[in-house]
Design an enzyme around this catalytic site. Structure first.
Site, PDB file in Angstrom:
ATOM      1  N   ASP A  33       1.200  -1.121  -0.450  1.00  0.00           N
ATOM      2  CA  ASP A  33       0.051   0.163  -0.028  1.00  0.00           C
ATOM      3  C   ASP A  33       0.897   1.329   0.262  1.00  0.00           C
ATOM      4  O   ASP A  33      -0.039   1.452  -0.796  1.00  0.00           O
ATOM      5  CB  ASP A  33      -1.302  -0.214   1.169  1.00  0.00           C
ATOM      6  CG  ASP A  33      -2.314  -1.275   1.477  1.00  0.00           C
ATOM      7  OD1 ASP A  33      -2.526  -1.426   0.415  1.00  0.00           O
ATOM      8  OD2 ASP A  33      -2.025  -2.068   1.942  1.00  0.00           O
ATOM      9  N   GLU A 143      -9.308  -2.861   4.851  1.00  0.00           N
ATOM     10  CA  GLU A 143      -8.067  -1.801   5.726  1.00  0.00           C
ATOM     11  C   GLU A 143      -8.881  -1.096   6.872  1.00  0.00           C
ATOM     12  O   GLU A 143      -9.790  -0.815   7.659  1.00  0.00           O
ATOM     13  CB  GLU A 143      -7.295  -1.072   5.515  1.00  0.00           C
ATOM     14  CG  GLU A 143      -6.142  -2.372   5.682  1.00  0.00           C
ATOM     15  CD  GLU A 143      -5.106  -1.857   5.063  1.00  0.00           C
ATOM     16  OE1 GLU A 143      -3.975  -2.510   5.575  1.00  0.00           O
ATOM     17  OE2 GLU A 143      -4.535  -0.561   4.703  1.00  0.00           O
TER      18      GLU A 143
END
Length: 246
Positions: A33, A143
């Site tokens: 990420d 997330e």
């Protein structure tokens, strides 16, 4: 995917312009990420973007992977080792609580990990102030939905460009952007302790969360885990609670 990259780069540029600041900064963990974000912000601001590597009781492989991203993205970078700072602060807190006979060993592991995340974000904002940059977060849709981030740690940022992308879409974007294969294929981990992985800690997989977010059917066991995580983490996605005005 190239169109999504183009839109995100333009959005990042617009956010900086609207804030009347100079550029963008991201913490580089060596994970997929932050690697994708590093590539995006360099596209948005080739000269006014910065990646900060912040080892803190970290595995050396994480630093090596972060350096691979520096090379692949050509982002300007610096390293700030927070290990000594963390050890000093955490030991002072622990000793004070031990003196009061109120130290909770059962929650110490999580407290240790969350302190590292918050020290990293404090470091990013201190450096961002120096350059007049915005702090860019790395949370993806999975997330964000499950609350798999530290409140006022990696969740304490100015911009979250990946928040609408599933983990699968982040992987796809990483390939298009030229993120190294070693980072795309390694097991997602926050590097909190030896052998720690995101999926083991959450109790489900990113693939299942992605399918759930896309409205696809998932096994009841996984659905229950995802919905429980979402409910438990609701406070993380809100501003600090305030009483009614009186």
């Amino acid at each position: 995917m190239e169109k999504k990259i183009e839109l995100l780069v333009k959005w990042l540029q617009d956010q900086v312009q609207a804030s009347k600041l100079n550029g963008l900064i991201v913490g580089l963990s060596g994970g997929i990420d932050s690697s994708v974000v590093a590539h995006l912000i360099v596209k948005a601001f080739p000269e006014q973007s910065l990646g900060v590597i912040m080892p803190c009781k970290s595995h050396s492989n994480d630093q090596n992977d972060a350096m691979l991203v520096v090379e692949s993205s050509k982002i300007k970078a610096m390293t700030v080792d927070l290990t000594e700072t963390h050890n000093l602060l955490f030991s002072q807190i622990k000793n004070n609580l031990l003196d009061r006979d109120e130290w909770n060993e059962q929650t110490a592991k999580l407290g240790d990990a969350n302190l590292r995340a918050r020290l990293r974000m404090s470091t990013l904002y201190t450096i961002a102030n120096n350059y007049r940059y915005l702090v860019v977060g790395t949370d993806n849709a999975a997330e964000w939905h499950t609350g798999y981030f530290t409140k006022y740690g990696d969740g304490g940022v100015d911009l979250v460009p990946l928040v609408h992308l599933t983990k699968g879409e982040v992987r796809e974007m990483a390939k298009v952007l030229g993120v190294p294969d070693e980072i795309i294929t390694k097991a997602p981990s926050a590097g909190l302790w030896e052998g720690q992985t995101d999926e083991n800690e959450m109790g489900t997989t990113y693939d299942m969360i992605d399918r759930y977010l896309k409205g696809e059917k998932v096994p009841d066991k996984d659905r229950q885990v995802i919905e429980r995580l979402h409910k438990q983490s609701e406070h993380k996605r809100r501003l600090a609670a305030a009483p009614p005005k009186f």
